[in-house]
Design an enzyme around this catalytic site. Structure first.
Site, mmCIF file in Angstrom:
data_model
loop_
_atom_site.group_PDB
_atom_site.id
_atom_site.type_symbol
_atom_site.label_atom_id
_atom_site.label_comp_id
_atom_site.label_asym_id
_atom_site.label_seq_id
_atom_site.Cartn_x
_atom_site.Cartn_y
_atom_site.Cartn_z
ATOM 1 N N CYS A 123 -0.683 -18.528 1.292
ATOM 2 C CA CYS A 123 1.069 -19.375 1.824
ATOM 3 C C CYS A 123 0.379 -20.458 2.295
ATOM 4 O O CYS A 123 0.469 -21.499 1.372
ATOM 5 C CB CYS A 123 1.130 -18.544 2.204
ATOM 6 S SG CYS A 123 2.372 -18.549 2.245
ATOM 7 N N HIS A 231 -0.052 -12.905 0.060
ATOM 8 C CA HIS A 231 -0.699 -12.472 1.125
ATOM 9 C C HIS A 231 -1.355 -11.065 0.299
ATOM 10 O O HIS A 231 -1.456 -10.223 1.134
ATOM 11 C CB HIS A 231 -0.150 -12.316 2.529
ATOM 12 C CG HIS A 231 0.355 -13.401 3.205
ATOM 13 N ND1 HIS A 231 -0.640 -13.998 3.712
ATOM 14 C CD2 HIS A 231 1.520 -14.249 2.675
ATOM 15 C CE1 HIS A 231 0.140 -15.142 4.597
ATOM 16 N NE2 HIS A 231 1.949 -15.280 3.869
ATOM 17 N N GLU A 233 -3.963 -10.063 1.987
ATOM 18 C CA GLU A 233 -4.656 -9.905 3.144
ATOM 19 C C GLU A 233 -3.526 -8.527 3.571
ATOM 20 O O GLU A 233 -4.126 -7.371 4.256
ATOM 21 C CB GLU A 233 -4.958 -10.482 4.421
ATOM 22 C CG GLU A 233 -3.590 -11.597 5.229
ATOM 23 C CD GLU A 233 -3.034 -11.846 4.399
ATOM 24 O OE1 GLU A 233 -2.821 -12.564 3.142
ATOM 25 O OE2 GLU A 233 -1.997 -12.822 4.905
#
Ligand code: MN
Length: 257
Positions: A123, A231, A233
């Site tokens: 990001c 993202h 994660e």
């Protein structure tokens, strides 16, 4: 009986944000979503959250000891660092900046390239590596790159909200086994001109570059590199292809050990 050999987890340096008032006496404190650590643990790595510093020796030493680097998401990069002529109107649309973090992460990048380590930039990290290598950013997509793609879907941060088409020759396509992905999107800035050493490997329907790898000429600079505007994660718990992406990064770090 011979002692069982334990697999040593590669040590992955993660750059955090800060917050003005943390839990301990409301000191200025580190801030990092627990999602990053969870994702790295799950992928087989050992996360090392490293506090910001401008001590070049400390950063050089840290890069020397770690097996890989993850740049996390966060606030907008200080606009003056890459767009000196920014108008007051546009400046107002940028969020609060954390200029000391910018300086720290630029130092981290400098040392990652002199002591090459696998690098995953997420990001804000995707935007920072582009700026560091001479690319430019849209400071506010709604103003400078308007489209109906929901890039700033912060209310659905853990959900895939828009597609990206992958370059079939990219490492990202190979690792995920996909021609396209559906990704989350919680950014109001984005890449305008891509840095010369980077090539686009994932593109949104409005043409925005959502992932980059090193060009063939620059590939030798780092043992492994990927930057993503989304993202992984946050998507990893529900999306196997995002877990494969994170596993590929951690495997590259383990190989370096
Ligand atoms: Mn997006």
């Amino acid at each position: 009986m011979p002692p069982q050999r334990q697999k040593v987890r590669p040590l992955i340096l993660i750059t955090p944000s800060s917050q003005a008032a943390g839990a301990e006496f409301e000191d200025p404190s580190l801030s990092l979503s627990l999602r990053y650590g969870e994702a790295i643990f799950q992928a087989g790595g050992l996360p090392w959250v490293f506090p910001r510093t401008t001590d070049a020796d400390a950063v050089r030493g840290a890069i020397g000891r770690c097996d890989g680097v993850l740049l996390s998401g966060g606030d907008d990069i200080t606009p003056q660092l890459h767009r000196p002529e920014v108008s007051p109107e546009l400046q107002k649309l940028c969020g609060a900046s954390e200029t000391p973090r910018d300086a720290f992460e630029l130092l981290v990048l400098q040392h990652v390239f002199t002591q090459p380590r696998p690098l995953l930039a997420i990001c804000r990290g995707h935007q920072l590596i582009n700026v560091a290598l001479g690319g430019t950013l849209h400071l506010d997509l709604a103003t400078e790159h308007p489209s109906d793609v929901p890039h700033n879907a912060c209310d659905r941060k853990d959900s895939a909200v828009h597609p990206v088409v992958l370059d079939p020759k990219s490492m990202l396509a190979k690792v995920t086994g996909r021609k396209s992905l559906r990704v989350n999107s919680t950014h109001h800035q984005g890449i305008d001109q891509l840095a010369p050493e980077l090539r686009p490997v994932a593109v949104a329907p409005d043409g925005l570059i959502e992932a980059a790898e090193l060009t063939d000429d620059a590939r030798g600079f780092l043992p492994w590199f990927l930057s993503v505007q989304f993202h992984p994660e946050r998507l990893a718990p529900k999306h196997a292809e995002q877990r494969r992406l994170l596993a590929a990064f951690v495997e590259a770090c383990a190989k370096r050990r």
